[in-house]
Design a protein around this motif. Structure first.
Motif: not given
Length: 530
Positions: A59-75
């Motif tokens: 979960l920490d890795d996910l938070a780091t990799l999505s920190a600069d996203a303008d939009l986060i999607g899950l499919s």
């Protein structure tokens, strides 16, 4: 705009939905990061409720990799709901970027999805997602984007679904670039960049002629399915698209498909075969099949694997594909009971199923043994119905394999709606999504289904065991436990035979891979017994 797409996915990370979205978003000038969270659903059990979860470091890795996203999607698909929910809740705690859900399950239950996500894409998402990104880039109102449901406080904006995309050739190929792609490495338990070398390790190894294994690349050449099976999510999707005016089953052009395969061979020289994940590859018209076969033989030339159905399989199509390199066909039978087939809206007669199996058997010198799919543990199915399936299998020529699965109620399929109406389903929330897919109950017909997976059992043994007298005898509850022991012993003997064969051939690589698979590689689980 920068989009991060996250997908809890089966272990092969084919994930065609997010790869299609990424390719289109990038073609329209936006950035897209893909994060694959591979994991199985093999720990789901009928006797206890199991909830998959990711460890904190993932979960920490996910938070780091999505920190600069303008939009986060899950499919995600239905059985991955728990994992998608855990990721969503964690990212919501650490990020302010809006969260959008999409895929088969959120499209089927968008109101449920809006309880957790800010937005839900329903149906095919390429054009909806790009319009949403452009609205966010301009600071424009996105609450009226077609194909998008939006939560705004207590208010819900439910926009109509977009029509299906008519011209699949207007879309770019699936994004297998490995550019800004990340994957959960089960051995390390952390996210790492998806390199070509790592993709090579992840691609599935499929059986080939002479006991070989071939590293296969999976792709799709169409969207949709010609059938309307009542247990399948396709039936619910078709119902939502009924007024589109666009055929649900659509094909990519033959040349576009061949060009993609050629590019894959050049980019990934370790690919040794292709597996087409079209629901029914044989649904293409014969002229297209023959055109594909000629171009594939000339420009691709690798063995390939397909799915069919008894009603679409015929000899002229089969011969064309065999000449091009076809080595394997699988198709669904589901039931041999006429009553249950009507329930499933499966229109093929048993005679048609037998004819299709005999057709494949006639060409067994050029084909691997086929696999046939069967559904068991249907609450409307009687023992007599189940034995009709067993007796149909007895008529089919060996060798063949069986893929046996439980009937699973996917949201808002016709069987789901019927089960709710009849009171068979009372809990339609997340507990339903945790029902096992590959855990048949201990019954005598299920024991016989398992027995059919052994290739060298004499026919007279089957003939005795499917007799009415044997059914009455072995269906007694007191004898079901010993049959379970027989099943376990049989599996042990099968494993010993495979291991002995590998040792005799000096196939240490195969043995090492098997031992590697014994290690737990899925995210952790919590569970309780009922």
């Amino acid at each position: 705009m920068k989009l991060t797409l996250i997908t809890p996915t089966p272990p092969d990370i084919s994930a065609f939905d997010v790869r299609a979205l990424s390719a289109h978003v990038r073609a329209c000038g936006h950035q897209c990061r893909l994060i694959f969270l591979p994991g199985s659903i093999g720990r789901l059990r009928a006797d206890r409720e199991v909830i998959y979860h990711y460890p904190p470091e993932v979960l920490d890795d996910l938070a780091t990799l999505s920190a600069d996203a303008d939009l986060i999607g899950l499919s995600f698909m239905t059985q991955y709901f728990d994992r998608a929910l855990q990721v969503t809740e964690h990212l919501r705690r650490v990020h302010d970027a809006p969260l959008v859900w999409g895929g088969v399950h959120p499209s089927s239950r968008p109101d449920e999805a809006l309880e957790h996500a800010d937005m839900v894409v329903i149906g095919e998402g390429e054009h909806t997602l790009v319009e949403l990104l452009e609205c966010l880039a301009r600071g424009a109102d996105h609450r009226r984007v077609r194909g998008l449901w939006v939560r705004e406080g207590e208010q819900r904006h439910r926009n109509p679904q977009r029509p299906l995309i008519d011209d699949l050739d207007s879309l770019p190929p699936f994004d297998f670039s490995n550019d800004d792609h990340y994957v959960l490495d089960p051995r390390a338990g952390r996210l790492r960049p998806l390199t070509d070398a790592l993709l090579r390790e992840i691609l599935p190894l499929l059986p080939g002629p002479g006991g070989t294994l071939r590293r296969a690349f999976r792709t799709m050449t169409d969207r949709g399915c010609p059938h309307r099976c009542t247990y399948c999510s396709v039936s619910a999707i078709k119902a939502r698209c009924a007024e589109d005016g666009v055929p649900y089953l659509r094909f990519r052009g033959v040349e576009r498909v061949i060009a993609e395969l050629v590019a894959v061979r050049e980019r990934f020289p370790f690919v040794e075969a292709f597996q087409f994940f079209d629901d029914t590859f044989f649904a293409r018209p014969r002229a297209q099949i023959e055109d594909f076969a000629a171009r594939y033989r000339e420009r691709v030339g690798l063995p390939f694997y397909v799915q069919a159905s008894p009603s679409t399989l015929n000899e002229r199509k089969l011969l064309a594909l065999l000449d091009a390199g076809l080595v394997y066909v699988e198709f669904g039978i589901q039931s041999g009971s006429e009553r249950i087939k009507r329930l499933y809206d499966r229109t093929e007669s048993n005679e048609r199923v037998v004819a299709a199996a005999e057709l494949l058997h006639r060409h067994r010198d050029r084909l691997l043994p086929p696999d046939y799919h069967v559904i068991t543990d249907n609450p409307w199915e009687t023992e007599a119905d189940a034995m009709d399936t067993v007796r149909l299998l007895y008529r089919l020529p060996k060798p063949f394999g069986l893929a046996v699965s439980n009937l699973v109620f996917y949201p808002h399929t016709p069987l789901y709606d019927r089960a709710v109406a009849e009171g068979l389903l009372t809990d339609t929330g997340p507990a339903l999504y945790r029902k096992p897919f590959f855990a048949p109950r201990r019954t005598y017909p299920n024991f016989l289904l398992h027995l059919f997976t052994f290739q060298h059992v004499p026919r007279w043994v089957y003939r005795v065991l499917i007799s009415e007298r044997a059914v009455r005898l072995f269906s007694r509850p007191a004898l079901l436990a010993p049959l379970g022991l027989v099943t376990r012993v049989g599996e042990g003997l099968r494993l010993l035979a495979k291991g002995g064969g590998a040792l005799a051939r000096g196939d240490w690589w195969r043995i090492a891979r098997y031992l590697q698979r014994l290690r737990p590689v899925d995210p952790g689980v919590t569970g309780r017994r009922h």
